[in-house]
Write a protein that holds these residues in place. Structure first.
Motif, mmCIF file in Angstrom:
data_model
loop_
_atom_site.group_PDB
_atom_site.id
_atom_site.type_symbol
_atom_site.label_atom_id
_atom_site.label_comp_id
_atom_site.label_asym_id
_atom_site.label_seq_id
_atom_site.Cartn_x
_atom_site.Cartn_y
_atom_site.Cartn_z
ATOM 1 N N ILE A 277 33.430 40.666 39.536
ATOM 2 C CA ILE A 277 34.231 40.361 38.349
ATOM 3 C C ILE A 277 35.277 39.303 38.695
ATOM 4 N N GLY A 278 35.395 38.290 37.849
ATOM 5 C CA GLY A 278 36.361 37.212 38.069
ATOM 6 C C GLY A 278 35.781 36.010 38.784
ATOM 7 N N ALA A 279 34.590 36.158 39.346
ATOM 8 C CA ALA A 279 33.971 35.041 40.056
ATOM 9 C C ALA A 279 33.403 34.023 39.070
ATOM 10 N N GLU A 280 33.319 32.771 39.521
ATOM 11 C CA GLU A 280 32.762 31.716 38.689
ATOM 12 C C GLU A 280 31.303 31.455 39.081
ATOM 13 N N PHE A 281 30.492 31.131 38.072
ATOM 14 C CA PHE A 281 29.068 30.892 38.294
ATOM 15 C C PHE A 281 28.633 29.681 37.481
ATOM 16 N N VAL A 342 30.994 29.254 34.137
ATOM 17 C CA VAL A 342 31.577 30.396 33.436
ATOM 18 C C VAL A 342 32.192 31.364 34.435
ATOM 19 N N LYS A 343 33.067 32.204 33.920
ATOM 20 C CA LYS A 343 33.685 33.242 34.738
ATOM 21 C C LYS A 343 33.181 34.600 34.264
ATOM 22 N N LEU A 344 32.842 35.459 35.211
ATOM 23 C CA LEU A 344 32.337 36.794 34.881
ATOM 24 C C LEU A 344 33.496 37.702 34.472
#
Length: 357
Positions: A277-281, A342-344
């Motif tokens: 959670i909070g990571a960018e993809f 995007v960010k999770l």
């Protein structure tokens, strides 16, 4: 037993009951490695199979069977049943070879049953009808934004769609265009009425080769047993009388199993992402609606929703024809197929839902 000529035409076939003796226990990767190295004990048996495959593959290309480049993703699971990663499933010539042989056997089964009209035996066809004009019109508008075009006012052939896919292969959005083309296709069903198989560009096509997985194959086997006097276990009068109902039922259960498989993959993937959670993809927009975007993440293949309220500061208008959201003030365009970062925000392994921002 099947005989083909140098053009890949099936000109003779014969169905028998028999017992198979395996010369070697090989998986696809083993067969491909043996062929590539030319060093296996059974290479004299393997080489002719590849020769036949090359002939059948050329025949497939000539008749214009759809060639959608949509690689499958394989979920990696550890000993405890937890997802540890995802990879693209390899597709070797060994896979394609067996696929072509199976298609040929399925065609032979349909021909064999049609050759026995006096017995009035049903053939359970794998029916794949032509795309509807409405779906083609929708895809046409999208393709035109990439300077690709579908002919108007005429019946579209699978070969014409392949021409578009070949042109699209040179574009960075080739995978997305394949997905859009796939969405135009009719749902394949089991039916006692033959409408042909549009995707494979075949006039008749049954299912014969996977009786351990498909009840449709067993019905075809039983009809062949009855039609060609191959002993016990033929199709029953009750099955013949209810063949339409049976076809409808197994088509429905197939769709149910596909949904179950997709839900299982979504849940595994969401559980895997829940620790990030909070990571960018990085990802691509795969769906545009009036309530937000759907994005497929590049690395994991996870599908997530970006709600309209979490989009950058602006009021976005949904342009259905362009399949895009357009910022009223900034004129920013978020279109189907566009790459995004995007960010999770949320990932729920229980429901399989993923929320992005």
């Amino acid at each position: 037993h099947m005989w083909i000529d140098n053009d890949g035409t099936l000109f003779k076939h014969k169905f028998v009951r028999g017992i198979m003796r395996s010369e070697a226990r090989l998986i696809y990767e083993d067969v491909q490695a043996a062929f590539d190295s030319q060093s296996h004990d059974n290479i004299d048996l393997i080489n002719p199979l590849y020769d036949a495959f090359r002939i059948l593959d050329k025949a497939r290309q000539r008749r214009g069977a759809l060639d959608l480049d949509l690689p499958e993703r394989q979920i990696i699971i550890d000993d405890k049943g937890n997802m540890t990663g995802v990879t693209k499933r390899m597709r070797l010539d060994a896979h394609k070879m067996i696929e072509e042989f199976m298609i040929l056997a399925n065609v032979a089964a349909a021909q064999a049953l049609e050759a026995k009209p006096a017995e009035k035996l049903p053939c359970v066809y794998r029916a794949h009808d032509k795309p509807s004009m409405a779906k083609l019109d929708s895809a046409r508008e999208f393709l035109e934004s990439f300077e690709l075009s579908l002919p108007k006012g005429q019946v579209i052939s699978s070969g014409q769609i392949n021409d578009i896919l070949k042109k699209a292969a040179e574009l960075p959005y080739s995978h997305l265009i394949s997905t859009v083309i796939l969405r135009t296709q009719s749902q394949s069903v089991y039916s006692a009425k033959n409408v042909g198989h549009f995707g494979l560009a075949l006039d008749r096509y049954a299912h014969f080769t996977s009786p351990i997985r498909r009840y449709a194959d067993l019905l075809v086997h039983r009809a062949l047993v009855s039609g060609y006097g191959l002993g016990k276990g033929g199709i029953t009068d009750g099955e013949i009388a209810q063949i339409d109902e049976i076809c409808e039922h197994i088509s429905t259960t197939e769709r149910t199993s596909m949904v179950a498989e997709r839900n299982a993959v979504d849940r595994f993937t969401a559980a895997f992402l829940s620790e990030q959670i909070g990571a960018e993809f990085s990802g691509r927009i795969t769906g545009v609606t009036r309530f937000g975007l759907f994005v497929c993440l590049d690395e994991s293949g996870a599908d997530g929703i970006v709600p309209m309220r979490s989009l950058p500061d602006d009021y976005y208008i949904h342009d259905e024809n362009a399949q895009a959201l357009i910022g009223r003030r900034t004129r920013r365009v978020l279109q189907l197929g566009a790459p995004v970062t995007v960010k999770l925000k949320e990932a729920d392994g229980l429901t399989g839902s993923t929320v992005l921002q």
